[in-house]
Design a protein around this motif. Sequence first.
Motif, PDB file in Angstrom:
ATOM      1  N   LYS A   1      -7.047  -0.268  -5.498  1.00 15.43           N
ATOM      2  CA  LYS A   1      -6.818  -1.339  -6.150  1.00 15.43           C
ATOM      3  C   LYS A   1      -7.607  -1.659  -7.517  1.00 15.43           C
ATOM      4  O   LYS A   1      -8.781  -1.845  -7.267  1.00 15.43           O
ATOM      5  CB  LYS A   1      -6.496  -2.755  -5.385  1.00 15.43           C
ATOM      6  CG  LYS A   1      -5.285  -2.272  -4.454  1.00 15.43           C
ATOM      7  CD  LYS A   1      -5.328  -3.464  -3.569  1.00 15.43           C
ATOM      8  CE  LYS A   1      -4.136  -3.037  -2.362  1.00 15.43           C
ATOM      9  NZ  LYS A   1      -4.591  -2.270  -1.293  1.00 15.43           N
TER      10      LYS A   1
ATOM     11  N   LEU B   1       2.279   1.470  -3.509  1.00  9.73           N
ATOM     12  CA  LEU B   1       0.875   2.006  -4.360  1.00  9.73           C
ATOM     13  C   LEU B   1       0.631   3.482  -4.157  1.00  9.73           C
ATOM     14  O   LEU B   1       0.614   4.315  -5.130  1.00  9.73           O
ATOM     15  CB  LEU B   1      -0.025   1.016  -4.167  1.00  9.73           C
ATOM     16  CG  LEU B   1      -1.109   0.978  -5.096  1.00  9.73           C
ATOM     17  CD1 LEU B   1      -0.720   0.343  -6.319  1.00  9.73           C
ATOM     18  CD2 LEU B   1      -2.420  -0.041  -4.603  1.00  9.73           C
TER      19      LEU B   1
ATOM     20  N   ASP C   1       0.858  -1.156  -0.281  1.00  4.90           N
ATOM     21  CA  ASP C   1      -0.211   0.114  -0.059  1.00  4.90           C
ATOM     22  C   ASP C   1       0.977   1.413  -0.106  1.00  4.90           C
ATOM     23  O   ASP C   1       0.519   2.286  -0.683  1.00  4.90           O
ATOM     24  CB  ASP C   1      -0.876  -0.025   1.089  1.00  4.90           C
ATOM     25  CG  ASP C   1      -2.360  -1.008   1.073  1.00  4.90           C
ATOM     26  OD1 ASP C   1      -2.070  -1.502  -0.148  1.00  4.90           O
ATOM     27  OD2 ASP C   1      -2.861  -1.174   1.821  1.00  4.90           O
TER      28      ASP C   1
ATOM     29  N   ILE D   1      -4.191  -4.590 -10.423  1.00  6.63           N
ATOM     30  CA  ILE D   1      -3.313  -4.450  -9.331  1.00  6.63           C
ATOM     31  C   ILE D   1      -3.617  -5.494  -8.307  1.00  6.63           C
ATOM     32  O   ILE D   1      -2.706  -6.222  -7.614  1.00  6.63           O
ATOM     33  CB  ILE D   1      -3.530  -3.070  -8.591  1.00  6.63           C
ATOM     34  CG1 ILE D   1      -2.734  -2.124  -9.733  1.00  6.63           C
ATOM     35  CG2 ILE D   1      -2.919  -2.837  -7.285  1.00  6.63           C
ATOM     36  CD1 ILE D   1      -3.225  -0.600  -9.553  1.00  6.63           C
ATOM     37  N   ARG D   2      -4.790  -6.021  -8.225  1.00  5.51           N
ATOM     38  CA  ARG D   2      -5.041  -7.083  -7.122  1.00  5.51           C
ATOM     39  C   ARG D   2      -4.488  -8.236  -7.737  1.00  5.51           C
ATOM     40  O   ARG D   2      -4.042  -9.245  -6.884  1.00  5.51           O
ATOM     41  CB  ARG D   2      -6.555  -7.151  -6.867  1.00  5.51           C
ATOM     42  CG  ARG D   2      -7.237  -6.142  -6.226  1.00  5.51           C
ATOM     43  CD  ARG D   2      -8.692  -6.311  -5.914  1.00  5.51           C
ATOM     44  NE  ARG D   2      -9.359  -5.190  -5.302  1.00  5.51           N
ATOM     45  CZ  ARG D   2      -9.284  -4.840  -4.018  1.00  5.51           C
ATOM     46  NH1 ARG D   2      -8.476  -5.705  -3.196  1.00  5.51           N
ATOM     47  NH2 ARG D   2      -9.694  -3.877  -3.566  1.00  5.51           N
TER      48      ARG D   2
ATOM     49  N   HIS E   1      -1.013  -8.097  -6.720  1.00  6.61           N
ATOM     50  CA  HIS E   1      -0.770  -8.130  -5.188  1.00  6.61           C
ATOM     51  C   HIS E   1      -0.793  -9.371  -4.877  1.00  6.61           C
ATOM     52  O   HIS E   1       0.024  -9.988  -4.031  1.00  6.61           O
ATOM     53  CB  HIS E   1      -1.848  -7.024  -4.776  1.00  6.61           C
ATOM     54  CG  HIS E   1      -1.788  -7.317  -3.357  1.00  6.61           C
ATOM     55  ND1 HIS E   1      -2.594  -8.240  -2.499  1.00  6.61           N
ATOM     56  CD2 HIS E   1      -1.433  -6.689  -2.333  1.00  6.61           C
ATOM     57  CE1 HIS E   1      -2.630  -8.221  -1.334  1.00  6.61           C
ATOM     58  NE2 HIS E   1      -1.747  -7.094  -0.828  1.00  6.61           N
TER      59      HIS E   1
END
Length: 143
Positions: A72, A63, A60, A76-77, A80
Amino acid sequence: MRTFGDRVRHALLFEAVALAIFIPGSAAVFDKPVESMGVIGVASATIATLWNFIFNMGFDRSLRALRGTVHKTMAIRVVHTLLFEAGLVIMLIPMIAWYLGIGIWAALVMDLAIVIFYLVYGFLFNLAYDRIFPIAATAARPA
């Protein structure tokens, strides 16, 4: 939204039920002593919990620094999740290989089986948890 107490109950039940299934199940599947798989299960769960906290905080912050937000997108998830799992695998494989006295390849196969177990288990556990402890019921309680 779930309360703090409900989140604690969820986390504790998640780990307790997972270990109750994982330890005897993995001992049978991998033909290893229950005690050894208990150590692997508890150590893996502890490392995963700590890594989750550290990784999410760092992700985070990165980001926010790169994008100015912690929002997100789906892409991005996915990144991640892949980075989280890759980090966990990198940490767990040497520990599993060393503790069980097996090769890196065998430890990788074992770790991938553990990941698959937790993906299926996590999905089913959360379905059951949401039915047993619906959000509306927990949200109605005072904090």
